[in-house]
Scaffold this motif. Structure first.
Motif, PDB file in Angstrom:
ATOM      1  N   LEU A 237      82.133 126.939  79.891  1.00  0.00           N
ATOM      2  CA  LEU A 237      83.232 127.668  80.522  1.00  0.00           C
ATOM      3  C   LEU A 237      84.517 127.584  79.699  1.00  0.00           C
ATOM      4  CD1 LEU A 237      84.428 129.328  82.783  1.00  0.00           C
ATOM      5  CD2 LEU A 237      84.747 127.221  84.107  1.00  0.00           C
ATOM      6  N   ASP A 238      84.826 126.426  79.171  1.00  0.00           N
ATOM      7  CA  ASP A 238      86.044 126.290  78.382  1.00  0.00           C
ATOM      8  C   ASP A 238      86.007 127.227  77.166  1.00  0.00           C
ATOM      9  OD1 ASP A 238      88.588 125.027  77.791  1.00  0.00           O
ATOM     10  OD2 ASP A 238      87.570 124.015  76.147  1.00  0.00           O
ATOM     11  N   GLU A 239      84.865 127.256  76.457  1.00  0.00           N
ATOM     12  CA  GLU A 239      84.725 128.144  75.308  1.00  0.00           C
ATOM     13  C   GLU A 239      84.763 129.612  75.723  1.00  0.00           C
ATOM     14  OE1 GLU A 239      82.800 125.526  75.911  1.00  0.00           O
ATOM     15  OE2 GLU A 239      82.353 124.423  74.055  1.00  0.00           O
ATOM     16  N   LEU A 240      84.168 129.930  76.859  1.00  0.00           N
ATOM     17  CA  LEU A 240      84.170 131.317  77.331  1.00  0.00           C
ATOM     18  C   LEU A 240      85.583 131.781  77.670  1.00  0.00           C
ATOM     19  CD1 LEU A 240      80.965 131.203  79.562  1.00  0.00           C
ATOM     20  CD2 LEU A 240      81.265 132.592  77.501  1.00  0.00           C
ATOM     21  N   CYS A 241      86.406 130.859  78.160  1.00  0.00           N
ATOM     22  CA  CYS A 241      87.794 131.220  78.479  1.00  0.00           C
ATOM     23  C   CYS A 241      88.600 131.520  77.217  1.00  0.00           C
ATOM     24  CB  CYS A 241      88.464 130.098  79.267  1.00  0.00           C
ATOM     25  SG  CYS A 241      87.846 129.922  80.959  1.00  0.00           S
ATOM     26  N   ASP A 242      88.118 131.058  76.075  1.00  0.00           N
ATOM     27  CA  ASP A 242      88.785 131.331  74.802  1.00  0.00           C
ATOM     28  C   ASP A 242      88.004 132.310  73.937  1.00  0.00           C
ATOM     29  OD1 ASP A 242      91.056 129.783  75.135  1.00  0.00           O
ATOM     30  OD2 ASP A 242      90.098 127.962  74.379  1.00  0.00           O
ATOM     31  N   SER A 243      87.084 133.051  74.541  1.00  0.00           N
ATOM     32  CA  SER A 243      86.194 133.909  73.755  1.00  0.00           C
ATOM     33  C   SER A 243      86.695 135.341  73.603  1.00  0.00           C
ATOM     34  CB  SER A 243      84.790 133.923  74.378  1.00  0.00           C
ATOM     35  OG  SER A 243      84.825 134.471  75.685  1.00  0.00           O
ATOM     36  N   GLY A 244      87.892 135.620  74.100  1.00  0.00           N
ATOM     37  CA  GLY A 244      88.477 136.938  73.897  1.00  0.00           C
ATOM     38  C   GLY A 244      88.314 137.907  75.045  1.00  0.00           C
ATOM     39  N   TYR A 245      87.708 137.452  76.136  1.00  0.00           N
ATOM     40  CA  TYR A 245      87.533 138.292  77.321  1.00  0.00           C
ATOM     41  C   TYR A 245      88.645 138.006  78.319  1.00  0.00           C
ATOM     42  CZ  TYR A 245      82.951 139.314  75.399  1.00  0.00           C
ATOM     43  OH  TYR A 245      81.923 139.731  74.568  1.00  0.00           O
ATOM     44  N   GLN A 246      89.009 139.026  79.080  1.00  0.00           N
ATOM     45  CA  GLN A 246      90.067 138.849  80.067  1.00  0.00           C
ATOM     46  C   GLN A 246      89.544 138.294  81.389  1.00  0.00           C
ATOM     47  OE1 GLN A 246      89.884 142.038  78.233  1.00  0.00           O
ATOM     48  NE2 GLN A 246      91.072 140.769  76.832  1.00  0.00           N
ATOM     49  N   VAL A 247      88.243 138.485  81.643  1.00  0.00           N
ATOM     50  CA  VAL A 247      87.616 138.023  82.882  1.00  0.00           C
ATOM     51  C   VAL A 247      86.337 137.267  82.535  1.00  0.00           C
ATOM     52  CG1 VAL A 247      86.674 138.692  85.127  1.00  0.00           C
ATOM     53  CG2 VAL A 247      88.493 140.074  84.091  1.00  0.00           C
ATOM     54  N   VAL A 248      86.125 136.137  83.189  1.00  0.00           N
ATOM     55  CA  VAL A 248      84.893 135.356  83.005  1.00  0.00           C
ATOM     56  C   VAL A 248      84.182 135.276  84.350  1.00  0.00           C
ATOM     57  CG1 VAL A 248      83.889 133.118  82.419  1.00  0.00           C
ATOM     58  CG2 VAL A 248      85.822 134.009  81.085  1.00  0.00           C
ATOM     59  N   GLY A 249      82.951 135.793  84.391  1.00  0.00           N
ATOM     60  CA  GLY A 249      82.147 135.731  85.591  1.00  0.00           C
ATOM     61  C   GLY A 249      81.472 134.379  85.739  1.00  0.00           C
ATOM     62  N   LEU A 250      81.393 133.899  86.962  1.00  0.00           N
ATOM     63  CA  LEU A 250      80.755 132.613  87.261  1.00  0.00           C
ATOM     64  C   LEU A 250      79.533 132.824  88.133  1.00  0.00           C
ATOM     65  CD1 LEU A 250      83.922 130.569  88.340  1.00  0.00           C
ATOM     66  CD2 LEU A 250      82.961 130.772  86.028  1.00  0.00           C
ATOM     67  N   ASP A 251      78.475 132.057  87.864  1.00  0.00           N
ATOM     68  CA  ASP A 251      77.355 132.056  88.796  1.00  0.00           C
ATOM     69  C   ASP A 251      77.586 130.967  89.836  1.00  0.00           C
ATOM     70  OD1 ASP A 251      76.330 129.510  87.858  1.00  0.00           O
ATOM     71  OD2 ASP A 251      75.560 130.573  86.104  1.00  0.00           O
TER      72      ASP A 251
END
Length: 336
Positions: A237-251
């Protein structure tokens, strides 16, 4: 999300097979709009009816949708030396021509929506698409996928980059056709360890988020919000928050409050009630919505209420409607 849980879906689908519906702009548009019409005023976006596997099809692979089994590749990738690998890697793919039916469906749907809600476009993530291409369909053990990335890592990364390039083109053309937001689905992200994810998933998710805005500028188009959903990759999740996307979906495997603490306002979070709760009736739905709303900070802005995955077969449409209404009641109309 359109799907088997709606009786009108089956009526519109008729005797057409799944991919025939995807290739018919009229049918795809109709299926996209069905949830918007049924749950009018309760949901805040539509997602175009299509499938992540249209990219392997555009690359020249045959993909069938078998009743009771799901997607099937009669001739999956076996090894880097089987001939098909080099053909796929070197072949020029005309994404605009091969997937024209998707763009037509998007344009038609935007016209029919008349601004009621925004329209999502989407694609599968490179890692997930590679899994299907080498497994020949869904899998429990992912033997072929693991064989590829651990036995043929360089060859795997070349194919992942090729897929990522096609994803960028495909998403850009969806935006040109009328998509107002795009989502990348890494459905099999949980099959990678944290270290393997840093080699075979995250770099290619970042490739898409980095190159799509530039591609849109080349086409004279404005950037659109981008969403990434890496199912089961709670550890990233931490890496996904810095991956260039404005929204991160969670399961549903992630605790919302913990996710908010990790995200620290870098992105909008989307999720994340277990869709299985919809089988439990109104009491169970209310309890889980309450827990989800509390975890994301109550009625505060900055998150998108959603299920932690797609609506499952057998869910009653009225129970899904109750879920939507509980979000509005308990979160003050938080975005759905």
């Amino acid at each position: 999300m359109a799907g088997r849980y709606l009786p009108e879906y089956h009526e519109a689908k008729g005797n057409h097979d799944f991919f025939a519906c995807c290739r018919s702009p009229e049918i795809a548009s109709t299926l996209t709009l069905q949830p918007i019409d049924r749950y009018d005023g309760l949901i805040d976006a539509a997602i175009i009816f299509s499938d992540i596997l249209v990219i392997p099809q555009a690359m020249g692979m045959t993909v069938e949708m078998l009743d009771g089994k799901g997607p099937h590749f009669p001739n999956p990738l076996k090894s880097p030396t089987d001939g098909q690998y080099e053909q796929l890697l070197s072949r020029h793919v005309d994404v605009e021509k091969e997937l024209d039916y998707v763009y037509k469906a998007i344009t038609m749907t935007r016209q029919k929506l008349k601004g009621r809600v925004p329209l999502f476009g989407f694609c599968g993530a490179p890692w997930t698409l590679l899994c299907y291409m080498v497994e020949g369909g869904g899998s429990k053990m992912f033997v072929q996928s693991k064989t590829w990335v651990y036995k043929y890592p360089e060859e795997s990364m070349k194919m992942l980059e090729k897929i990522a390039m096609l994803c960028v083109q495909y998403l850009a053309l969806q935006v040109k056709a009328g998509a107002q937001i795009v989502q990348v689905f890494d459905s099999w992200a949980a099959e990678l360890s944290p270290s393997a994810s840093k080699k075979f998933s995250l770099p290619y998710l970042r490739y898409i988020s980095k190159h799509l805005p530039g591609k849109l500028r080349e086409m004279g188009l404005e950037s659109v919000p981008m969403v990434v959903f890496a199912k089961g990759a709670w550890y990233a999740l931490d890496e996904l928050c810095d991956s260039g996307y404005q929204v991160v979906g969670l399961d549903w495997l992630q605790d919302p409050a913990q996710a908010v603490g990790i995200a620290k306002g870098r992105v909008v979070l989307q999720g994340n009630m277990d869709p299985g709760v919809l089988y439990g009736g109104k009491g169970a739905i209310t309890a889980d919505v309450q827990e989800m709303v509390r975890g994301f900070g109550g009625g505060k802005q900055g998150w998108v209420a959603n299920l932690g995955h797609g609506v499952q077969p057998g869910v009653k449409p009225d129970d899904l409607k109750f879920f939507f209404r509980e979000i509005h009641r308990l979160a003050g109309g938080a975005h759905l």
